[in-house]
Design a protein around this motif. Sequence first.
Motif, short mmCIF file in Angstrom:
data_model
loop_
_atom_site.label_atom_id
_atom_site.label_comp_id
_atom_site.label_asym_id
_atom_site.label_seq_id
_atom_site.Cartn_x
_atom_site.Cartn_y
_atom_site.Cartn_z
N GLN A 59 -64.85 -38.70 -63.17
CA GLN A 59 -63.85 -39.30 -64.05
C GLN A 59 -62.55 -38.52 -64.06
O GLN A 59 -62.54 -37.31 -63.86
CB GLN A 59 -64.38 -39.39 -65.47
N GLY A 60 -61.48 -39.26 -64.33
CA GLY A 60 -60.19 -38.61 -64.52
C GLY A 60 -59.38 -38.39 -63.27
O GLY A 60 -58.31 -37.78 -63.32
N VAL A 61 -59.87 -38.85 -62.11
CA VAL A 61 -59.10 -38.76 -60.87
C VAL A 61 -58.99 -40.18 -60.31
O VAL A 61 -60.00 -40.83 -60.06
CB VAL A 61 -59.76 -37.83 -59.83
N TYR A 62 -57.76 -40.64 -60.14
CA TYR A 62 -57.50 -41.99 -59.67
C TYR A 62 -56.81 -41.93 -58.31
O TYR A 62 -56.00 -41.04 -58.07
CB TYR A 62 -56.63 -42.74 -60.68
N PHE A 63 -57.16 -42.88 -57.44
CA PHE A 63 -56.63 -42.88 -56.08
C PHE A 63 -55.92 -44.19 -55.77
O PHE A 63 -56.33 -45.25 -56.23
CB PHE A 63 -57.76 -42.69 -55.07
N ALA A 64 -54.87 -44.08 -54.96
CA ALA A 64 -54.17 -45.26 -54.45
C ALA A 64 -53.77 -44.97 -53.01
O ALA A 64 -53.40 -43.85 -52.67
CB ALA A 64 -52.93 -45.54 -55.29
N SER A 65 -53.87 -45.99 -52.19
CA SER A 65 -53.43 -45.91 -50.80
C SER A 65 -52.26 -46.87 -50.64
O SER A 65 -52.36 -48.03 -51.03
CB SER A 65 -54.59 -46.29 -49.87
N VAL A 66 -51.15 -46.39 -50.11
CA VAL A 66 -49.95 -47.21 -49.97
C VAL A 66 -49.53 -47.30 -48.50
O VAL A 66 -49.79 -46.38 -47.73
CB VAL A 66 -48.78 -46.68 -50.84
N LYS A 67 -48.88 -48.41 -48.17
CA LYS A 67 -48.53 -48.66 -46.77
C LYS A 67 -47.03 -48.83 -46.52
O LYS A 67 -46.62 -49.14 -45.41
CB LYS A 67 -49.26 -49.90 -46.28
N SER A 68 -46.23 -48.65 -47.55
CA SER A 68 -44.78 -48.78 -47.39
C SER A 68 -44.08 -48.00 -48.49
O SER A 68 -44.69 -47.58 -49.48
CB SER A 68 -44.36 -50.25 -47.46
#
Length: 175
Positions: A59-68
């Motif tokens: 808990q408490g760690v959030y992830f995002a993957s972006v392409k631009s």
Amino acid sequence: MNLSTFVFERGNLVSIYGESGVGKTSLSLELALQIRTSVFISTEGSLFEARLEKIKVGQGVYFASVKSNIELFNGIINSLEYKPNLIVVDAINTFHRYERNVHSFLKLLIILRSIAQSNVKILLVWEVSANNKVAGEKFMRKFSDDVLRITKSYIIGNLRRCKFKITERGVIGCL
């Protein structure tokens, strides 16, 4: 001294750079685990997703993957909904290296600087090219409270260094 204390000793907006494979992403992930609530935004796509499968986050760690660049901008703004103590962007200069849109890149750095001034820690990972140059180095030095170079076993700052080791359980340092 632990890693997070060493890295953020001189301010809230810190940049790290180093050759490919020295442990920049591993170090960043370790800091995200240590400083919760954290948001980790990756520009590495499938390479990043493969790494995530190997670690247990909790808990408490959030992830995002972006392409631009626009997704990166939106990811940073949307990350504020989690009220993070740390935002990691790995790598901040990925899209700048290809697009060379200085105006867009400056906007991004200005927003990150203002977030850091509201007492949120920001860790920016910078890619290094084959000729060992950082794309956007002048921006990196202008906007960062501290700039740290990562080698296979050291985090090197201005008149200081921290020995670290990457293990199956994570990053251990400062040794």
